[in-house]
Each structure stands twice: as C-alpha cells, then as structure tokens.
Motif scaffolding. Structure first.
Motif, PDB file in Angstrom:
ATOM      1  N   PRO B 155       0.747  -1.293  -0.098  1.00  0.00           N
ATOM      2  CA  PRO B 155      -0.026   0.027  -0.071  1.00  0.00           C
ATOM      3  C   PRO B 155       0.890   1.225  -0.060  1.00  0.00           C
ATOM      4  CG  PRO B 155      -0.344  -1.422   2.016  1.00  0.00           C
ATOM      5  CD  PRO B 155       0.893  -1.988   1.170  1.00  0.00           C
ATOM      6  N   GLY B 156       0.491   2.181  -0.852  1.00  0.00           N
ATOM      7  CA  GLY B 156       1.153   3.492  -0.718  1.00  0.00           C
ATOM      8  C   GLY B 156       2.109   3.798  -2.087  1.00  0.00           C
ATOM      9  N   ILE B 157       1.963   3.027  -2.827  1.00  0.00           N
ATOM     10  CA  ILE B 157       2.870   3.249  -4.082  1.00  0.00           C
ATOM     11  C   ILE B 157       2.125   2.962  -5.309  1.00  0.00           C
ATOM     12  CG2 ILE B 157       4.343   1.094  -4.078  1.00  0.00           C
ATOM     13  CD1 ILE B 157       6.699   2.872  -4.998  1.00  0.00           C
ATOM     14  N   LYS B 158       2.173   3.794  -6.202  1.00  0.00           N
ATOM     15  CA  LYS B 158       1.608   3.368  -7.590  1.00  0.00           C
ATOM     16  C   LYS B 158       2.561   2.671  -8.365  1.00  0.00           C
ATOM     17  CE  LYS B 158      -1.631   7.420  -6.972  1.00  0.00           C
ATOM     18  NZ  LYS B 158      -1.601   8.725  -7.255  1.00  0.00           N
ATOM     19  N   VAL B 159       2.052   2.066  -9.451  1.00  0.00           N
ATOM     20  CA  VAL B 159       3.050   1.255 -10.246  1.00  0.00           C
ATOM     21  C   VAL B 159       2.625   1.464 -11.698  1.00  0.00           C
ATOM     22  CG1 VAL B 159       3.904  -0.753 -11.015  1.00  0.00           C
ATOM     23  CG2 VAL B 159       3.474  -0.473  -8.506  1.00  0.00           C
ATOM     24  N   VAL B 160       3.620   1.933 -12.698  1.00  0.00           N
ATOM     25  CA  VAL B 160       3.442   2.326 -13.950  1.00  0.00           C
ATOM     26  C   VAL B 160       4.415   1.644 -14.811  1.00  0.00           C
ATOM     27  CG1 VAL B 160       3.228   4.406 -15.386  1.00  0.00           C
ATOM     28  CG2 VAL B 160       2.374   4.703 -13.098  1.00  0.00           C
ATOM     29  N   CYS B 161       3.655   1.186 -16.041  1.00  0.00           N
ATOM     30  CA  CYS B 161       4.763   0.770 -17.030  1.00  0.00           C
ATOM     31  C   CYS B 161       4.263   0.949 -18.541  1.00  0.00           C
ATOM     32  CB  CYS B 161       4.637  -0.893 -16.746  1.00  0.00           C
ATOM     33  SG  CYS B 161       5.629  -1.805 -17.762  1.00  0.00           S
ATOM     34  N   PRO B 162       4.870   1.851 -18.970  1.00  0.00           N
ATOM     35  CA  PRO B 162       4.674   2.045 -20.305  1.00  0.00           C
ATOM     36  C   PRO B 162       5.208   1.201 -21.421  1.00  0.00           C
ATOM     37  CG  PRO B 162       6.402   3.440 -19.631  1.00  0.00           C
ATOM     38  CD  PRO B 162       6.216   2.494 -18.672  1.00  0.00           C
ATOM     39  N   SER B 163       4.611   1.184 -22.529  1.00  0.00           N
ATOM     40  CA  SER B 163       4.911   0.199 -23.442  1.00  0.00           C
ATOM     41  C   SER B 163       5.352   0.934 -24.728  1.00  0.00           C
ATOM     42  CB  SER B 163       3.811  -0.729 -23.870  1.00  0.00           C
ATOM     43  OG  SER B 163       2.895  -0.166 -24.696  1.00  0.00           O
ATOM     44  N   ASN B 164       5.293   2.209 -24.870  1.00  0.00           N
ATOM     45  CA  ASN B 164       6.012   2.928 -26.166  1.00  0.00           C
ATOM     46  C   ASN B 164       6.357   4.463 -25.678  1.00  0.00           C
ATOM     47  OD1 ASN B 164       3.382   4.889 -26.161  1.00  0.00           O
ATOM     48  ND2 ASN B 164       2.422   2.994 -26.223  1.00  0.00           N
ATOM     49  N   ALA B 165       6.824   4.949 -26.815  1.00  0.00           N
ATOM     50  CA  ALA B 165       7.644   6.204 -26.642  1.00  0.00           C
ATOM     51  C   ALA B 165       6.553   7.175 -25.909  1.00  0.00           C
ATOM     52  CB  ALA B 165       8.314   6.694 -27.777  1.00  0.00           C
ATOM     53  N   TYR B 166       5.481   7.579 -26.834  1.00  0.00           N
ATOM     54  CA  TYR B 166       4.600   8.717 -26.420  1.00  0.00           C
ATOM     55  C   TYR B 166       3.979   8.482 -25.048  1.00  0.00           C
ATOM     56  CZ  TYR B 166       0.704  11.694 -26.391  1.00  0.00           C
ATOM     57  OH  TYR B 166      -0.286  12.556 -26.285  1.00  0.00           O
ATOM     58  N   ASP B 167       3.633   7.227 -24.657  1.00  0.00           N
ATOM     59  CA  ASP B 167       3.052   7.047 -23.215  1.00  0.00           C
ATOM     60  C   ASP B 167       4.284   6.889 -22.326  1.00  0.00           C
ATOM     61  OD1 ASP B 167       0.495   6.532 -24.306  1.00  0.00           O
ATOM     62  OD2 ASP B 167       0.796   4.194 -23.717  1.00  0.00           O
ATOM     63  N   MET B 227       5.289  -6.730 -23.103  1.00  0.00           N
ATOM     64  CA  MET B 227       4.528  -8.027 -23.747  1.00  0.00           C
ATOM     65  C   MET B 227       3.749  -7.491 -24.584  1.00  0.00           C
ATOM     66  SD  MET B 227       5.224 -10.874 -22.089  1.00  0.00           S
ATOM     67  CE  MET B 227       6.707 -10.289 -22.159  1.00  0.00           C
ATOM     68  N   LEU B 228       3.682  -6.288 -25.100  1.00  0.00           N
ATOM     69  CA  LEU B 228       2.715  -5.867 -26.187  1.00  0.00           C
ATOM     70  C   LEU B 228       2.797  -6.127 -27.486  1.00  0.00           C
ATOM     71  CD1 LEU B 228       1.217  -2.931 -24.249  1.00  0.00           C
ATOM     72  CD2 LEU B 228      -0.013  -4.618 -25.431  1.00  0.00           C
ATOM     73  N   PRO B 229       4.384  -6.102 -27.780  1.00  0.00           N
ATOM     74  CA  PRO B 229       4.636  -6.591 -29.221  1.00  0.00           C
ATOM     75  C   PRO B 229       4.411  -8.189 -29.527  1.00  0.00           C
ATOM     76  CG  PRO B 229       6.307  -5.299 -28.325  1.00  0.00           C
ATOM     77  CD  PRO B 229       5.401  -5.552 -27.223  1.00  0.00           C
ATOM     78  N   ILE B 230       4.605  -8.863 -28.557  1.00  0.00           N
ATOM     79  CA  ILE B 230       4.238 -10.140 -28.541  1.00  0.00           C
ATOM     80  C   ILE B 230       2.879 -10.626 -28.677  1.00  0.00           C
ATOM     81  CG2 ILE B 230       4.216 -12.514 -27.143  1.00  0.00           C
ATOM     82  CD1 ILE B 230       6.933 -11.216 -26.043  1.00  0.00           C
ATOM     83  N   VAL B 231       2.009 -10.177 -27.981  1.00  0.00           N
ATOM     84  CA  VAL B 231       0.503  -9.817 -27.841  1.00  0.00           C
ATOM     85  C   VAL B 231       0.375  -9.375 -29.478  1.00  0.00           C
ATOM     86  CG1 VAL B 231      -1.672  -8.774 -27.415  1.00  0.00           C
ATOM     87  CG2 VAL B 231       0.151  -9.698 -25.606  1.00  0.00           C
ATOM     88  N   GLU B 232       0.645  -8.227 -29.980  1.00  0.00           N
ATOM     89  CA  GLU B 232       0.160  -7.762 -31.010  1.00  0.00           C
ATOM     90  C   GLU B 232       0.494  -8.714 -32.244  1.00  0.00           C
ATOM     91  OE1 GLU B 232       1.888  -4.006 -30.814  1.00  0.00           O
ATOM     92  OE2 GLU B 232      -0.072  -2.978 -30.535  1.00  0.00           O
ATOM     93  N   ALA B 233       1.549  -9.442 -32.051  1.00  0.00           N
ATOM     94  CA  ALA B 233       1.989 -10.371 -33.049  1.00  0.00           C
ATOM     95  C   ALA B 233       0.793 -11.496 -33.146  1.00  0.00           C
ATOM     96  CB  ALA B 233       3.451 -11.093 -32.881  1.00  0.00           C
ATOM     97  N   ALA B 234       0.521 -12.038 -31.949  1.00  0.00           N
ATOM     98  CA  ALA B 234      -0.194 -13.182 -31.861  1.00  0.00           C
ATOM     99  C   ALA B 234      -1.771 -12.768 -32.385  1.00  0.00           C
ATOM    100  CB  ALA B 234      -0.476 -13.639 -30.433  1.00  0.00           C
TER     101      ALA B 234
END
Lengths: 354, 339
Positions: B155-167, B227-234
């Motif tokens: 509790p008490g921390i946010k967790v962020v994970c972008p997948s591209n340059a803009y984000d 994981m997104l490039p893998i997801v997009e390929a699938a």
C-alpha cells in the motif's frame, strides 16, 4: 582504539568541571534549562512505564539513563534543524519541541501520536533500525541545495551500527559533505545483545575513520560533554565541512521495552546498584550543588509544574476522541485510489466504525 | 494517440521521432526545466548518462547538484531521496535494473510508502523510482526480473509501466507530478525498438488509465510493457482464423483501470492475460479478481493467463523459454475462443 577515542568529559561523576575553560562557557540559565528538561523527560518516562503497568497505554519504550544524551543533544539544535529520532528518543523529541499529548497518544496505539510538530522538523520516530540515517543525509542535502545553514541530526543505538543503512547513510553524507550529526547512544545493549557481541570494534566513534569524518566518543552521562560535542559538530556541519559521528556512551537503566525482562540476559541488580552513582540527572544536581547554584525551592517548583503538565497531558490523552476506523484510509495517497475508496465504504457500511 | 507530423502542424507543438529511451530522457529534461525542486539520483546517471543513456546529457545541462551520481547504494540513495522529499524536493531515482531494487525494499516498504500515512499527511513522498525491467535482452543473471507484483501489493505506491515512447513521456511526467510515490517500470527490451512522434512539450497521461490499442469483439487481451509486441504479433496471427481481439495496454498496474477491464470483458466474455512476471501472486491474478467482481456473469470461458513461470528468471540461454511467446499467447487465445 579506546586510547585513540578517549571518553570526552567536561564534568566528573561528582559534578566537578574537569576543564575550567567551560566555567565561563556554561551559564546558570543553561544549567537550569538542562536540569529542567532532564527532570521533565524523566518524569514523563516514569509515567510512561507506570501507565503501561496500569494498562492505560500499550508497550512503552523507556529511556531512563539516557536523559543527558537526549537533552544535551536536542538543546544544541537550532530551530530550523531536522531531528530524526528512533522509538527510544522521545526524550530528545520532547525537548526539541514535540507535543507532549501526541507523544502519549503514540504509546496508546494512535497514529495521531506520530504527527510531527507543526513548528519543528521532528520526523515521526523510526521503528526499523538505522533506516532513518539516509533520511537525515537527504534532508540535510536538501538544506544545502536550498542554500541554508540548517543541519540534521539522526539518533540511533549501538545495534543500529550493524545495519547496512548505518553505513549507507554515513557514506552518502560523507561523500556529499551533508550537514548531519550522526548521534549514537551506545547504551550497551540492543535488546539482549551486549555491545561486545554486536561488534568487534572497541568503540563506535572509530567507525568514523572509515568515512574520513570526525568521530568523537563522549560520556553520555555528562550533559555538558554531550551538549558541547554536538554543538561543535553542528557548527562544523553549518560551515559545510560535512558530517560527524558522535558516540555517547550511556546506560539503559531499564528494560528494552515494557514487554522485556532484562534479568534474562544481564545482571539487572548490578545496574540498579550502580544506578545512583552514574545517574545523569543526579550528576547535574551534584554539579549545581558544588557550584552553589542549586535552589531547592526552584527544584520543588519545577517538579510540581512538570508533574501537573504531564498529568494534564495524560488526561487529554485519555479523553482524546475515539479512533474512527474509516480514518485509516485517508492518508495512504493524497487522493484515495478506487480500491481504498471501496474498502473504506465497506467498513463504513458494515458499521465497524468504533 | 501517436502524434503525427500532421498533428504537429495543427497543434503547433513540435514533435520528434523518438525511441522509448529517448522519450524518457526528454521527459526528464522537460521536468528538470520546469521545476527546480526536481532532482535525479542514481548510479552512473551523471557523467555516464545512465547505463541505458536515460539521463544522457542531463548532468551537463543541469549540473551535478541536480543530476547526482550516487555511491553504489540502493538503500542509501532511496533513503536519501526520502529525506530530500521530506524537505520539499521531488527526487527521481534510477534503479539500474529492477533486479537491483531489493536492497532498497526496506526503505520502500517502511518509509517511501508509509510516510504520508504515518504523519497524517504532514509529510509526503513525491518520489519516482525508475527501473528498467524484464528479460529478453541477454542480460546477466538478476538483471531480467519482472517483479511488479511485489510493489502492487504494497500500500502507498503506484506502479506504472509504459509500452511505447509517447506513453513513456506522458506517464513519466504524470508520475513526477504525482504527490505520492510511483514505481516507473521501463521495459528495457523496448527501449530502442520503435520510434514514435513525441511532443516536445510537457504533456501528461493520467495514471490509473489503460488504453485500447486495437478494438475487437471476440477476445480481450490484457497486457503491459514488453508483452505488447508479442501480444500484437499473436493477435495479427489470429486474424486468419477470424478471431478479433480487444487489446488493452493497462499502463498502470496499481491502481488498475477497472473500467477499461470490465468494459472490454463485458463485450467479449473471453479473456487472456499476458505478463512476464511470475504466475503465482502476479498482477494477472489481481486482474482476474477484478473481472470476478465486475463481470463474472459475462464470462463465456475460463480466463487464460500466459505468464512467466514460478522459477527465478533463468540465465539468458533459457530466457526465451521463460518468457511468454507469440505461440503461447496464440494458443491461449484459441483456447478461450473455442471453449
């Protein structure tokens, strides 16, 4: 190493000055202030133990024996300095300006007891050992960044010197010449472990050598020695010369906490027997008598004033508004996340507000 | 959301074609320019510009009092940053690899995340902890961990994970401006993969909001970061079977975007969750819990997870066997579709 780090004393155990240079340095008002604060925190400490025994507060952490170390250091600070205490340093916190009612609430399991003073930078006591040493370095570096002359002091015990954060905090402070005083109270025991099993080093002060910073070993029962050593270290910090490590050699007269039985691991009777001889409050009283500044009426007056102040604070603590379970959700983030909002609603709807 | 050069002309905001790592560098620079209370701390971030060059040129530009090369001391500099934050500064610290964060766990669990609570808001810790994470770049042992779930649990921390340059830039700026601690996970495998048009101004992407990357009708795919490039390929492969997928980049792992998850699952009724962190106690399990709470009666098939295994991330000879692959994701999509 003990020879290289001799115990710095200004007065001997009979209350006589060893260094006459201090005769002009020490004022009567200062001595009275030292005595007043030591008496005040001792009274508080005795009340704390008594209240726990009576079941009126939770586990209490006594500091009897460490009054000179805590008062002497706290009174060396300037108003804008930062204090990073541990759970055994409420004497120092109270002396620097922490709120008496809140300090009592803390022992009653109330988060309100952690609320720092509005006037002074006194951080809520650190529970995990040594973790606040880097905080003191960072707060001090921020002062330097802002261009002030303010400094920080971190309190910690002998056991804390075995933790990684002791090293990391002092190392970083020394690299960046942060204006910090690392103030160690070596009371001989970390709960049950005696200092000779905590470390192979004969002193804690010598550990300063590893960082190329000054290390000073002072008699922690001699409030003058503590006070002037900390003051000198603070002056050095303000001049941009970096941190100092001070080891105040003291004795924890009582248990680690009210949940601890020290007779399991040390000769508590021996400590009780020598207690009067080494007591830091009595030593200052001897000093005052020796130099004819002891005033029995004054002592009786402040004793009564302190007692009344603490009794009133206990009353306020005991009549403080009841805790509200819903409040625990309000200070995790500035704006609660949806999971926390949902949980708060659930506790309100199940009527668990006490 | 990718800004085109056309958009640049329309909005008047200059854009540049940047990789993820360049977008992060640009985001840090943007914030250092905007706010003097922001400092960067970390190992090798100054003169060297960071082992991945995330802070390249910033010490030169802003000085060693703002871009600080710290001793090799994760607990020490995270703790130092706590002290700075107590005293009004906004530190952004770099943990060289997420697998090196463990010495700082005590500081994070006992101070970074708790200070606002234990001081009733008198003090708060507006700190960002940046950490490259994940496998797939043939790093040495320990360098490839993906332990986001250790932190979503605290509790008490946010967790962020972008997948591209803009984000990456928009989320980083939002994280730096957030008054509370944020762990900012950077998929090192995507650092230099693709370029995107990134605006040169300060723009924000709200924390706690996912993004639909592709709209589809049959299967919801929930993933983040590398994981997104893998997801997009699938997903591309699934098109030949006429399976259409709703692909969601969650972007923030705490707090999760409940609405975007529920909205998609209630549309498709079939879900595949893909993450490279270990399966047990992973963020995927938490997502299933949200689906259970919001969308149980909409489900047409048991939810499938494609994740890393419950083993330490292997040395790189086997890292591609540990990681979710296009084949594993495709199989899971077919499985939920055909159920």
């Amino acid at each position: 190493m003990k020879e290289r780090y001799p115990l710095f004393q200004i007065m001997n155990k009979n209350g006589e000055l060893l260094d006459h240079a201090y005769e002009t340095e020490i004022t009567v008002d200062q001595v009275k202030s030292f005595y007043y604060h030591m008496l005040r925190i001792r009274t508080y400490d005795q009340k704390g133990v008594a209240l726990q025994r009576q079941g009126r507060i939770g586990t209490y952490v006594p500091f009897a024996g460490q009054e000179a170390a805590q008062v002497g250091s706290a009174l060396a600070l300037a108003d804008k300095d930062w204090m990073f205490p541990t759970y055994r340093d409420h004497g120092a916190s109270l002396t620097f300006g922490a709120d008496l009612d809140r300090m009592l609430l803390h022992w009653n399991g109330r988060i309100e007891g952690c609320l720092p003073s509005r006037e002074k930078h006194i951080m809520a006591a650190s529970i995990p050992i040594a973790t606040h040493l880097p905080h003191a370095a960072g707060a001090a570096m921020a002062e330097t960044y802002k261009g002030t002359k303010n400094a920080a002091i971190a309190y910690f015990g002998d056991g804390a010197t075995s933790e990684g954060d002791f090293h990391e905090g002092i190392n970083i402070a020394s690299v960046f010449k942060a204006p910090v005083v690392f103030f160690n109270q070596n009371n001989g025991f970390a709960i049950s472990l005696p200092v000779n099993k905590q470390m192979n080093s004969q002193t804690i002060a010598q550990k300063a050598e590893a960082y190329d910073i000054p290390g000073k070993r002072v008699d922690g029962m001699d409030i003058f020695a503590v006070h002037f050593a900390v003051k000198e270290a603070l002056e050095r910090a303000r001049l941009g010369e970096g941190p100092t490590l001070i080891e105040a050699v003291t004795v924890r007269f009582g248990a680690h906490t009210t949940a601890d039985d020290p007779s399991k691991y040390r000769d508590q009777e021996e400590i009780n027997r020598v207690r009067e001889e080494i007591d830091p409050v009595l030593r200052l009283e001897k000093y005052m008598k020796h130099y004819n500044i002891w005033d029995g009426d004054w002592a009786a007056t402040i004793t009564n004033e302190i007692k009344a102040e603490i009794d009133e604070a206990i009353q306020r603590m005991e009549s403080y508004q009841k805790p509200n379970a819903a409040d625990m959700f309000d200070y995790v983030f500035e704006k609660p996340t949806w999971t926390i909002e949902k949980q708060k609603e659930s506790i309100i709807s199940t009527g668990r507000q006490s | 959301m990718v800004m085109s050069k056309e958009l640049e002309k329309r909005s008047g905001v200059k854009t540049n074609s940047l990789t993820v790592i360049q977008a992060i560098n640009n985001g840090l620079q943007t914030m250092l320019e905007l706010d003097n209370d922001i400092l960067l701390l970390g190992e090798d971030i100054g003169k060297n510009g960071g082992v991945f060059r995330a802070t390249d040129g910033l010490q030169q530009k802003f000085g060693d009092h703002r871009v600080i090369d710290t001793p090799l001391s994760e607990a020490g500099f995270v703790g130092t940053a706590v002290g700075m934050a107590l005293n009004g500064l906004k530190p952004v610290v770099e943990i060289q690899f997420l697998g090196f964060i463990y010495p700082a766990l005590e500081q994070i669990a006992t101070h970074v995340t708790r200070t606002r609570t234990r001081t009733l808001g008198h003090y708060h810790i507006p700190m960002v902890i940046r950490a490259p994470y994940g496998a797939g770049v043939r790093s040495p042992e320990i360098h490839s961990d993906s332990v986001e779930a250790l932190f979503t649990h605290l509790p008490g921390i946010k967790v962020v994970c972008p997948s591209n340059a803009y984000d990456a830039k928009g989320l980083l700026i939002a994280a730096v401006e957030d008054p509370d601690p944020v762990l900012f996970l950077e998929p090192m495998r995507l650092y230099r993969g693709q370029r995107e048009e990134v605006p040169m101004n300060a723009y924000r992407i709200e924390l706690g909001k996912g993004k639909t990357l592709q709209a589809g009708e049959d299967v919801t795919i929930l993933a983040w970061g590398a994981m997104l490039p893998i997801v997009e390929a699938a997903v591309e492969e699934m098109k030949q079977y006429q399976i259409s997928c709703d692909v969601i980049d969650l972007r923030t792992l705490y707090p999760l975007d409940k609405e975007i998850i529920a909205g998609s699952v209630q549309k498709t009724g079939r879900v595949v969750i893909v993450h490279e962190g270990h399966e047990t106690g992973g963020v995927g399990s938490e997502i299933i819990s949200i689906i259970n709470d919001t969308s149980f009666l909409f489900l047409k098939a048991p939810i499938e997870k494609v994740t890393g295994f419950d083993v330490p991330v292997p040395l790189f000879a086997l890292e591609n066997d540990y990681l979710p692959t296009k084949e594993r994701v495709s199989k899971a999509i077919k499985q939920v579709y055909e159920f």
